[in-house]
Design a protein around this motif. Structure first.
Motif, short mmCIF file in Angstrom:
data_model
loop_
_atom_site.label_atom_id
_atom_site.label_comp_id
_atom_site.label_asym_id
_atom_site.label_seq_id
_atom_site.Cartn_x
_atom_site.Cartn_y
_atom_site.Cartn_z
N UNK A 166 0.82 -1.21 0.00
CA UNK A 166 0.00 0.00 0.00
C UNK A 166 0.86 1.27 0.00
N UNK A 167 0.52 2.19 -0.86
CA UNK A 167 1.21 3.48 -0.92
C UNK A 167 0.24 4.65 -0.72
N UNK A 168 -1.04 4.30 -0.58
CA UNK A 168 -2.06 5.35 -0.41
C UNK A 168 -3.05 4.89 0.65
N UNK A 169 -2.85 5.37 1.88
CA UNK A 169 -3.70 4.96 2.98
C UNK A 169 -4.92 5.88 3.10
N UNK A 170 -6.07 5.26 3.08
CA UNK A 170 -7.33 5.98 3.26
C UNK A 170 -7.96 5.54 4.58
N UNK A 171 -8.98 6.26 5.01
CA UNK A 171 -9.66 5.87 6.23
C UNK A 171 -10.30 4.50 6.09
N UNK A 172 -10.85 4.24 4.93
CA UNK A 172 -11.49 2.94 4.70
C UNK A 172 -10.51 1.80 4.85
N UNK A 173 -9.30 1.98 4.29
CA UNK A 173 -8.31 0.92 4.36
C UNK A 173 -7.78 0.76 5.79
N UNK A 174 -7.62 1.86 6.50
CA UNK A 174 -7.18 1.77 7.89
C UNK A 174 -8.22 1.01 8.73
N UNK A 175 -9.48 1.26 8.46
CA UNK A 175 -10.53 0.54 9.18
C UNK A 175 -10.47 -0.95 8.88
N UNK A 176 -10.23 -1.28 7.61
CA UNK A 176 -10.11 -2.70 7.23
C UNK A 176 -8.96 -3.37 7.98
N UNK A 177 -7.86 -2.65 8.10
CA UNK A 177 -6.70 -3.21 8.82
C UNK A 177 -7.03 -3.37 10.30
N UNK A 178 -7.67 -2.37 10.89
CA UNK A 178 -8.04 -2.45 12.31
C UNK A 178 -8.95 -3.66 12.56
#
Length: 249
Positions: A166-178
């Motif tokens: 990943x080179x572009x972190x969005x809120x949606x992706x951070x939530x998926x990781x959490x």
């Protein structure tokens, strides 16, 4: 207050010019701990490099103010305590109820150790204390830290690869990781000391409810740190993402 806004050693240690040696010693430890590697101050506003710069200034300030003779010369040069002669200056300090003797700073720095008092610098004494202060402590704090910050989840190799690339972190992706790492919003709030409202705002890219960028960066930095991600990379990428959203409005 930022480091560059502090004009003298007293401001750096956050004490008044009339502070006793014990005041100065206590302030030194307080500021030192505030900007140490495991301090909560790191995730709020400052990068590790900025914290290191502050610590260098703290060491310099303490090396002067922690020595009565050097402090007297510094006060004379900067116009502090101008109503005191050398004798009067020391008398004023001695008359304070919390005064400690001239050579007692070293005693304080080594009070928890069976270390002979030596004529060492404040920086050397502090380093020694840091290295030896936990020698007799039980491992309970480490267990508590693991319980608080440890992650227990089933590894998905494909998703791990997606995170790595990943080179572009969005809120949606951070939530998926959490969620993938089995960290609830409530637990994230407990670990980071960030309100659940801001955590949710980050995860939905709510630019209207997010705080100023400097605070958002600090929140995302700590969010990423708790998820065992590269906090610098994630924070920088997320801020860039938010700026793109703002410019597109």
């Amino acid at each position: 207050m930022k480091l560059e806004e502090k004009n003298n050693y007293y401001e750096i240690l956050e004490v008044s010019p009339s502070a006793t040696l014990q005041d100065i010693h206590s302030a030194y430890n307080k500021v030192k701990n505030a900007y140490s590697d495991d301090s909560v101050a790191l995730y709020s506003l400052l990068s590790p490099e900025e914290c290191e710069a502050i610590l260098d200034q703290v060491e310099e300030a303490y090396s002067i103010l922690g020595d009565p003779e050097k402090r007297r010369e510094y006060d004379k040069a900067r116009g502090f305590n101008t109503d005191n002669t050398q004798e009067g200056y020391h008398q004023k300090v001695i008359n304070r109820p919390d005064y400690i003797p001239n050579n007692s700073i070293t005693d304080l720095l080594s009070e928890t150790n069976d270390r002979p008092i030596q004529n060492t610098s404040p920086k050397e004494d502090f380093k020694y204390r840091q290295e030896h202060s936990h020698a007799n402590e039980v491992s309970v704090p480490k267990v508590q830290a693991r319980n608080k910050f440890g992650l227990d989840f089933e590894i998905n190799n494909a998703f791990e690869q997606e995170i790595e690339n990943c080179t572009h972190y969005t809120g949606t992706f951070l939530k998926q990781i959490r969620e993938y790492k089995q960290v609830s919003v409530e637990r994230m709030a407990e670990m980071t000391k960030i309100s659940k409202t801001y955590i949710k705002s980050i995860e939905v890219d709510d630019i209207e409810k997010l705080p100023a960028e400097v605070y958002t960066r600090g929140f995302v930095y700590q969010y990423a740190k708790c998820l065992k991600l590269n906090p610098d990379t994630v924070a920088a990428s997320y801020l860039n993402h938010i700026r793109q959203l703002k410019s597109a409005r």
